[in-house]
Design a protein around this motif. Structure first.
Motif, PDB file in Angstrom:
ATOM      1  N   ASP A 123       7.046  12.419   0.617  1.00 52.56           N
ATOM      2  CA  ASP A 123       5.647  12.617   0.233  1.00 52.56           C
ATOM      3  C   ASP A 123       4.791  11.358   0.328  1.00 52.56           C
ATOM      4  O   ASP A 123       3.553  11.459   0.340  1.00 52.56           O
ATOM      5  CB  ASP A 123       5.592  13.131  -1.216  1.00 52.56           C
ATOM      6  CG  ASP A 123       6.368  14.422  -1.393  1.00 52.56           C
ATOM      7  OD1 ASP A 123       5.993  15.423  -0.767  1.00 52.56           O
ATOM      8  OD2 ASP A 123       7.371  14.419  -2.143  1.00 52.56           O
ATOM      9  N   ALA A 124       5.418  10.193   0.387  1.00 51.00           N
ATOM     10  CA  ALA A 124       4.665   8.941   0.427  1.00 51.00           C
ATOM     11  C   ALA A 124       5.552   7.822   0.934  1.00 51.00           C
ATOM     12  O   ALA A 124       6.784   7.923   0.884  1.00 51.00           O
ATOM     13  CB  ALA A 124       4.127   8.593  -0.959  1.00 51.00           C
ATOM     14  N   VAL A 125       4.924   6.768   1.434  1.00 52.97           N
ATOM     15  CA  VAL A 125       5.648   5.572   1.880  1.00 52.97           C
ATOM     16  C   VAL A 125       4.977   4.349   1.264  1.00 52.97           C
ATOM     17  O   VAL A 125       3.752   4.205   1.328  1.00 52.97           O
ATOM     18  CB  VAL A 125       5.626   5.432   3.416  1.00 52.97           C
ATOM     19  CG1 VAL A 125       6.215   4.082   3.841  1.00 52.97           C
ATOM     20  CG2 VAL A 125       6.391   6.563   4.077  1.00 52.97           C
ATOM     21  N   ILE A 126       5.780   3.483   0.663  1.00 51.54           N
ATOM     22  CA  ILE A 126       5.274   2.207   0.142  1.00 51.54           C
ATOM     23  C   ILE A 126       5.599   1.135   1.163  1.00 51.54           C
ATOM     24  O   ILE A 126       6.759   0.958   1.550  1.00 51.54           O
ATOM     25  CB  ILE A 126       5.913   1.852  -1.213  1.00 51.54           C
ATOM     26  CG1 ILE A 126       5.600   2.932  -2.249  1.00 51.54           C
ATOM     27  CG2 ILE A 126       5.405   0.495  -1.704  1.00 51.54           C
ATOM     28  CD1 ILE A 126       6.301   2.726  -3.582  1.00 51.54           C
ATOM     29  N   ILE A 127       4.572   0.424   1.621  1.00 48.23           N
ATOM     30  CA  ILE A 127       4.760  -0.569   2.685  1.00 48.23           C
ATOM     31  C   ILE A 127       3.620  -1.568   2.647  1.00 48.23           C
ATOM     32  O   ILE A 127       2.562  -1.296   2.057  1.00 48.23           O
ATOM     33  CB  ILE A 127       4.826   0.147   4.055  1.00 48.23           C
ATOM     34  CG1 ILE A 127       5.355  -0.775   5.157  1.00 48.23           C
ATOM     35  CG2 ILE A 127       3.478   0.752   4.419  1.00 48.23           C
ATOM     36  CD1 ILE A 127       5.686  -0.056   6.446  1.00 48.23           C
ATOM     37  N   ALA A 168       0.832  -1.192   0.000  1.00 47.66           N
ATOM     38  CA  ALA A 168       0.000   0.000   0.000  1.00 47.66           C
ATOM     39  C   ALA A 168       0.874   1.253   0.000  1.00 47.66           C
ATOM     40  O   ALA A 168       2.093   1.179   0.172  1.00 47.66           O
ATOM     41  CB  ALA A 168      -0.900  -0.009   1.228  1.00 47.66           C
ATOM     42  N   VAL A 169       0.228   2.387  -0.207  1.00 52.07           N
ATOM     43  CA  VAL A 169       0.933   3.672  -0.179  1.00 52.07           C
ATOM     44  C   VAL A 169       0.298   4.552   0.888  1.00 52.07           C
ATOM     45  O   VAL A 169      -0.918   4.761   0.903  1.00 52.07           O
ATOM     46  CB  VAL A 169       0.862   4.384  -1.550  1.00 52.07           C
ATOM     47  CG1 VAL A 169       1.561   5.740  -1.470  1.00 52.07           C
ATOM     48  CG2 VAL A 169       1.496   3.523  -2.637  1.00 52.07           C
ATOM     49  N   ILE A 170       1.131   5.049   1.809  1.00 51.15           N
ATOM     50  CA  ILE A 170       0.678   5.973   2.854  1.00 51.15           C
ATOM     51  C   ILE A 170       1.057   7.390   2.429  1.00 51.15           C
ATOM     52  O   ILE A 170       2.178   7.633   1.971  1.00 51.15           O
ATOM     53  CB  ILE A 170       1.337   5.671   4.209  1.00 51.15           C
ATOM     54  CG1 ILE A 170       1.115   4.220   4.633  1.00 51.15           C
ATOM     55  CG2 ILE A 170       0.791   6.607   5.283  1.00 51.15           C
ATOM     56  CD1 ILE A 170       1.858   3.850   5.912  1.00 51.15           C
ATOM     57  N   VAL A 171       0.131   8.313   2.586  1.00 49.58           N
ATOM     58  CA  VAL A 171       0.395   9.725   2.315  1.00 49.58           C
ATOM     59  C   VAL A 171      -0.204  10.552   3.446  1.00 49.58           C
ATOM     60  O   VAL A 171      -0.948  10.043   4.277  1.00 49.58           O
ATOM     61  CB  VAL A 171      -0.217  10.174   0.969  1.00 49.58           C
ATOM     62  CG1 VAL A 171       0.424   9.422  -0.190  1.00 49.58           C
ATOM     63  CG2 VAL A 171      -1.731   9.991   0.975  1.00 49.58           C
ATOM     64  N   LYS A 172       0.103  11.833   3.460  1.00 48.10           N
ATOM     65  CA  LYS A 172      -0.536  12.741   4.411  1.00 48.10           C
ATOM     66  C   LYS A 172      -1.957  13.051   3.940  1.00 48.10           C
ATOM     67  O   LYS A 172      -2.226  13.085   2.728  1.00 48.10           O
ATOM     68  CB  LYS A 172       0.263  14.041   4.527  1.00 48.10           C
ATOM     69  CG  LYS A 172       1.451  13.971   5.459  1.00 48.10           C
ATOM     70  CD  LYS A 172       2.017  15.368   5.681  1.00 48.10           C
ATOM     71  CE  LYS A 172       3.047  15.355   6.798  1.00 48.10           C
ATOM     72  NZ  LYS A 172       3.533  16.717   7.096  1.00 48.10           N
ATOM     73  N   GLU A 173      -2.855  13.269   4.873  1.00 46.61           N
ATOM     74  CA  GLU A 173      -4.196  13.700   4.511  1.00 46.61           C
ATOM     75  C   GLU A 173      -4.095  15.040   3.783  1.00 46.61           C
ATOM     76  O   GLU A 173      -3.338  15.922   4.178  1.00 46.61           O
ATOM     77  CB  GLU A 173      -5.063  13.842   5.763  1.00 46.61           C
ATOM     78  CG  GLU A 173      -5.377  12.503   6.420  1.00 46.61           C
ATOM     79  CD  GLU A 173      -6.195  12.666   7.690  1.00 46.61           C
ATOM     80  OE1 GLU A 173      -6.446  13.823   8.104  1.00 46.61           O
ATOM     81  OE2 GLU A 173      -6.567  11.634   8.289  1.00 46.61           O
ATOM     82  N   GLY A 174      -4.835  15.157   2.693  1.00 51.83           N
ATOM     83  CA  GLY A 174      -4.781  16.372   1.890  1.00 51.83           C
ATOM     84  C   GLY A 174      -3.677  16.359   0.852  1.00 51.83           C
ATOM     85  O   GLY A 174      -3.470  17.350   0.131  1.00 51.83           O
ATOM     86  N   SER A 175      -2.942  15.248   0.750  1.00 47.85           N
ATOM     87  CA  SER A 175      -1.858  15.144  -0.221  1.00 47.85           C
ATOM     88  C   SER A 175      -2.380  15.253  -1.653  1.00 47.85           C
ATOM     89  O   SER A 175      -3.504  14.853  -1.955  1.00 47.85           O
ATOM     90  CB  SER A 175      -1.133  13.802  -0.045  1.00 47.85           C
ATOM     91  OG  SER A 175      -0.225  13.569  -1.101  1.00 47.85           O
TER      92      SER A 175
END
Length: 259
Positions: free
Chosen positions: A190-194, A122-129
């Motif tokens: 800006d994002a994390v793949i995990i 999955a990809v994690i981002v900040k809310e509003g990214s």
């Protein structure tokens, strides 16, 4: 002489009693063979440190079930994720389990068992990214900084895509998923793949983050072995039996309840 004879008799009697107790307790002078497991206990729910300081998680319980079937003592060796394949390939440990994906690159160094679980990257981002879907990471000319734990499939796959010029983003590697997420929260990337399951845990523990609805990729998790390991056949047989009788699914459901 009589006293000496009596002493000998007492000693022999005590020795006989000790032998009887050892036999009754199952002691035969032989220790169980060990099954050493290389893992990285920072990847919940597959492996992490429990409240009592012990190692717990899906991979740990599956490894324990396999060890029980083989009448071996499981010994867990915790290490950095990027050290696991090397530890297994050189025979420092018998097996490796840490949400490991069976990839062609890894098969150059180790062999793999049958798959026992399917993972989602999955990809994690900040809310509003501005990043709304995975495709946004591959849009023309974008320069997002993407983080991943070193040597994970997210790291490998996205790094390969950068080399193949499929994306103009850059990749930042971190020793752990937690480090990558901390960098994201701090605005350094800006994002994390995990993996999706650890992603859920990180998002729950860090306000202001979210998981993209679109998946980065799907992958099959398997157990790593040294090349041509004599254990592979026995472990694989035990694993397939545990899959067939529902044990593996029960362990997975314990940590990842069905919605």
């Amino acid at each position: 002489m009589k006293k000496f004879t009596k002493v000998i008799a007492v000693v022999l009697s005590i020795a006989a009693i000790i032998a009887i107790f050892a036999a009754c307790s199952g002691g035969n002078g032989k220790e169980k063979a060990k099954l050493t497991l290389a893992t990285s206990a920072d990847f919940p729910p597959y492996e992490f440190v429990g409240d009592n300081g012990d190692y717990v998680g899906i991979d740990i319980e599956i490894a324990q079930a396999i060890a029980d079937k083989l009448d071996r003592e499981l010994v867990v060796e915790n290490m950095d994720f990027d050290s696991i394949v090397g530890a297994v390939s050189t025979g420092k440990t018998d097996i490796g389990m840490a949400g490991l994906t069976d990839t062609p690159e890894r098969r150059e160094s180790v062999d793999f068992s049958s798959s026992y679980a399917t993972g989602i990257q999955a990809v994690i981002v900040k809310e509003g990214s501005a990043i709304k879907t995975v495709d946004d990471l591959y849009a023309d000319g974008v320069t997002y900084k993407v983080g991943a734990q070193i040597s994970t499939t997210g790291d490998i796959y996205f790094g390969d895509d950068i080399k193949a010029k499929k994306t103009t983003c850059t990749l930042e590697e971190y020793q752990s998923g937690a480090d990558a997420v901390a960098a994201l929260s701090a605005g350094k990337i800006d994002a994390v793949i995990i993996d999706n399951e650890p992603a859920k845990s990180f998002v729950a523990a860090n306000s202001g983050l979210k998981i993209l609805d679109t998946e980065y990729t799907n992958e099959d998790y398997a157990i790593a072995f040294p090349k041509n390991s004599a254990l592979l056949e026995d472990v694989n047989k035990a694993l397939e039996e545990l899959i067939a009788d529902g044990t593996v699914q029960k362990i997975v459901d314990k940590y990842i309840p069905a919605k």
